[in-house]
Design a protein around this motif. Structure first.
Motif, PDB file in Angstrom:
ATOM      1  N   ALA A 103       0.831  -1.206   0.000  1.00 18.34           N
ATOM      2  CA  ALA A 103       0.000   0.000   0.000  1.00 18.34           C
ATOM      3  C   ALA A 103       0.870   1.262   0.000  1.00 18.34           C
ATOM      4  CB  ALA A 103      -0.916   0.001   1.213  1.00 18.34           C
ATOM      5  N   GLY A 104       1.976   1.203   0.752  1.00 13.73           N
ATOM      6  CA  GLY A 104       2.876   2.346   0.823  1.00 13.73           C
ATOM      7  C   GLY A 104       3.483   2.692  -0.524  1.00 13.73           C
ATOM      8  N   LYS A 105       3.809   1.651  -1.325  1.00  7.40           N
ATOM      9  CA  LYS A 105       4.410   1.895  -2.645  1.00  7.40           C
ATOM     10  C   LYS A 105       3.395   2.542  -3.584  1.00  7.40           C
ATOM     11  CE  LYS A 105       7.891  -0.260  -4.129  1.00  7.40           C
ATOM     12  NZ  LYS A 105       8.887  -1.128  -4.765  1.00  7.40           N
ATOM     13  N   ILE A 106       2.146   2.061  -3.523  1.00 13.22           N
ATOM     14  CA  ILE A 106       1.098   2.651  -4.357  1.00 13.22           C
ATOM     15  C   ILE A 106       0.871   4.112  -3.962  1.00 13.22           C
ATOM     16  CG2 ILE A 106      -1.368   2.605  -4.873  1.00 13.22           C
ATOM     17  CD1 ILE A 106      -0.128   0.362  -6.270  1.00 13.22           C
TER      18      ILE A 106
ATOM     19  N   ASP B 224      -1.503  11.010  -8.679  1.00 13.81           N
ATOM     20  CA  ASP B 224      -2.791  11.651  -8.390  1.00 13.81           C
ATOM     21  C   ASP B 224      -2.936  11.717  -6.873  1.00 13.81           C
ATOM     22  OD1 ASP B 224      -5.387  12.426  -8.024  1.00 13.81           O
ATOM     23  OD2 ASP B 224      -6.254  11.022  -9.462  1.00 13.81           O
ATOM     24  N   LEU B 225      -2.729  12.915  -6.321  1.00 13.90           N
ATOM     25  CA  LEU B 225      -2.739  13.077  -4.865  1.00 13.90           C
ATOM     26  C   LEU B 225      -4.113  12.763  -4.270  1.00 13.90           C
ATOM     27  CD1 LEU B 225      -1.301  13.845  -2.278  1.00 13.90           C
ATOM     28  CD2 LEU B 225      -1.725  16.259  -2.796  1.00 13.90           C
ATOM     29  N   SER B 226      -5.170  13.095  -4.974  1.00 16.05           N
ATOM     30  CA  SER B 226      -6.511  12.812  -4.452  1.00 16.05           C
ATOM     31  C   SER B 226      -6.738  11.307  -4.303  1.00 16.05           C
ATOM     32  CB  SER B 226      -7.582  13.420  -5.361  1.00 16.05           C
ATOM     33  OG  SER B 226      -7.509  12.871  -6.660  1.00 16.05           O
ATOM     34  N   HIS B 227      -6.186  10.528  -5.257  1.00 16.69           N
ATOM     35  CA  HIS B 227      -6.317   9.073  -5.155  1.00 16.69           C
ATOM     36  C   HIS B 227      -5.483   8.540  -3.981  1.00 16.69           C
ATOM     37  CE1 HIS B 227      -7.236   5.035  -6.549  1.00 16.69           C
ATOM     38  NE2 HIS B 227      -5.953   4.726  -6.476  1.00 16.69           N
TER      39      HIS B 227
END
Length: 539
Positions: A49-52, A63-66
């Motif tokens: 999750a951290g890499k994504i 995409d910061l919102s994502h």
């Protein structure tokens, strides 16, 4: 032993994670990888999750919102994930959100590390939040992170941004591992606080410089009006083998604009084009201003048209240039276009457009625009706006209306307002109102040399030579001197300055000999036989 089904998905998950290390990934590809991780259940692993999140939050194609959406859904978070999100907000100038996230991190029971503080300090510096900066500094000392280079640099940058140069300098002097970032942070602080001489001393002592440190010094000189020194440093920067960055170029263009250094400005424009630099709103406005102030209004228009995004500063800069080049009708058209495109004017825009109305004699239009400032845009007119309106009325010969405007304005008239009224008196020969205006200026200790000269010229225009003598005598008694005229000329990319009455030039004697030679060969009815040109120049 794992089943074949489990083995298949485990391999798929490892393959998906390895894809995240590839360069040039797009958000579409990231979403596909994320889908595979969700199917395999690997997305619940904080590492995956951290890499994504790291890609979405910090990558150029992310995409910061994502990233925020994923962050909210995660059941388990790590310090790395918290740091990634705080860093993303700090780097994208959303400093308030970065600080808010830091507080949530503490409330969630996570301890910050040296990376957390480096991002937090950046956010504090961006907001000039001195109080939170002090609290953060205390936490840093308590947790033992103060010795880390990027934390020290962050603290220096923070205190410099808050104009606390004593604290910034103390940390700088204590630092054992000063790198170019450390030096640049303290130099930038001194330039922003106006202590350019100290900044230059440090700059000259730097063991290693980069484009950012050069640009900080150039910008510092521009901020205090030392435009000649700014251009000299810009040229030195290139001779030293450094490529000017965005900030350095904007600073140099500003210096060119004030010095009228058109050749240098053109070279910088060519450099921008050659290096395919983005003509953003700041750089575009600097080019417009430079060309307009150097007399190339058509080039200023061309740059304006090439800009993909134009803000109020770009519009205002061109409106000002058009008004100053006697193209007031075009300035008015651009003002209308600005409003049609949804760009709201600011205080400076109204000064420029009122000036255009004044030059065209558009009294009714000027009054309408003046009234719209407060009623339509919520901008309270200042002294300069009233001065522009007084100039508009005065040029149109409406001296009584201009005088009434000065009397009824909500603030005390300054030299700009009274100067506009005094100039109108001179143009229309109203000596009595001119004397009254001078008395106002004297009461406010604004009677500088230029005011007395203007009054003297007014009396001369009215053939009141006795009063001319009185004014001149009063100037001598008060020891009031007119500010000497100054002119600048650019020769081979170097700006030369000439001041009336200045005798300090190293080639003064050679210049005088040359002038004497020219004088002997000139026959003019302007001077008597024993009254030479050279004597006229140095009176």
């Amino acid at each position: 032993m794992l089943s074949s089904f489990a083995t298949k998905y485990l391999k798929s998950s490892h393959r998906s994670l390895s894809l995240l290390d590839q360069q040039g990934l797009s958000m579409t590809q990231i979403l596909q990888i994320q889908s595979q991780l969700i199917v395999s259940g690997t997305i619940s692993d904080p590492f995956a999750a951290g890499k994504i999140i790291a890609f979405c939050a910090t990558s150029e194609h992310g995409d910061l919102s994502h990233a925020c959406h994923l962050f909210r859904l995660l059941p388990h978070r790590t310090t790395f994930i918290w740091n990634t999100m705080i860093r993303a907000f700090a780097e994208k100038n959303e400093s308030t959100r970065a600080i808010s996230l830091y507080r949530q991190m503490l409330e969630s029971g996570f301890l910050p590390n040296n990376y957390t503080f480096s991002f937090l300090l950046r956010a504090c510096a961006d907001l000039s939040d001195f109080t939170l900066g002090l609290i953060s500094h205390a936490q840093i000392i308590r947790m033992g992170w103060e010795a880390y280079d990027f934390v020290q640099n962050g603290l220096i940058h923070l205190y410099a941004s808050c104009n606390c140069m004593d604290m910034a300098r103390k940390l700088f002097d204590m630092s054992l591992n000063r790198d170019v970032i450390t030096w640049t942070a303290v130099i930038n602080g001194y330039t922003k606080s106006g202590q350019v001489a100290i900044a230059r001393q440090l700059f000259d002592q730097m063991p290693e410089k980069n484009a950012v440190s050069w640009s900080a010094m150039i910008t510092g000189y521009v901020q205090i009006g030392s435009f000649k020194e700014a251009l000299e440093l810009f040229n030195d920067m290139q001779l030293a083998g450094f490529q000017p960055n965005h900030a350095g170029i904007v600073g140099a263009l500003t210096a060119c604009a004030f010095l009228g250094a058109l050749d240098q400005g053109r070279w910088i424009h060519a450099y921008v084009d050659r290096n395919k630099m983005n003509l953003d709103r700041v750089l575009g406005t600097a080019l417009i201003d430079m060309y307009a102030k150097c007399g190339c209004i058509e080039m200023a228009r061309r740059v304006f048209d090439e800009m993909s995004l134009r803000d109020v500063f770009a519009f205002t800069s061109l409106i000002s240039g058009l008004a100053n080049h006697s193209q007031s009708a075009s300035a008015m058209e651009l003002f209308m276009r600005m409003q049609n495109e949804g760009v709201e004017p600011n205080e400076v825009t109204f000064i420029c457009i009122l000036s255009a109305c004044s030059r065209m004699g558009l009294v009714e239009e000027g009054l309408r625009i003046f009234e719209s400032m407060n009623k339509v845009y919520g901008i309270e007119p200042g002294a300069e706006h009233y001065g522009s309106l007084v100039d508009l009325l005065g040029r149109a010969g409406m001296l009584e209306e201009a005088k009434k405007m000065v009397r009824e304005m909500p603030m005390e008239p300054d030299s700009y307002v009274l100067g506009a009224l005094l100039n109108a008196c001179r143009v229309h020969g109203d000596v009595e109102l001119g004397k009254e205006t001078i008395e106002w200026l004297v009461e406010q200790s604004l009677d500088h040399g230029g005011v007395h000269v203007l009054l003297s010229n007014m009396y001369a225009s009215a053939n009141q030579w006795g009063n001319v003598a009185k004014v001149r005598k009063g100037m001598e008694e008060k020891k009031v001197r007119k500010v000497p005229g100054c002119s600048l000329i650019e020769v081979d990319g170097v700006v030369r300055e000439f001041v009336a009455g200045d005798r300090s030039h190293v080639f003064r004697e050679d210049i005088l000999l040359l002038l004497l030679g020219i004088d002997k060969n000139l026959k003019s009815s302007w001077f008597d036989d024993d009254y030479t040109m050279v004597e006229q120049i140095y009176l």
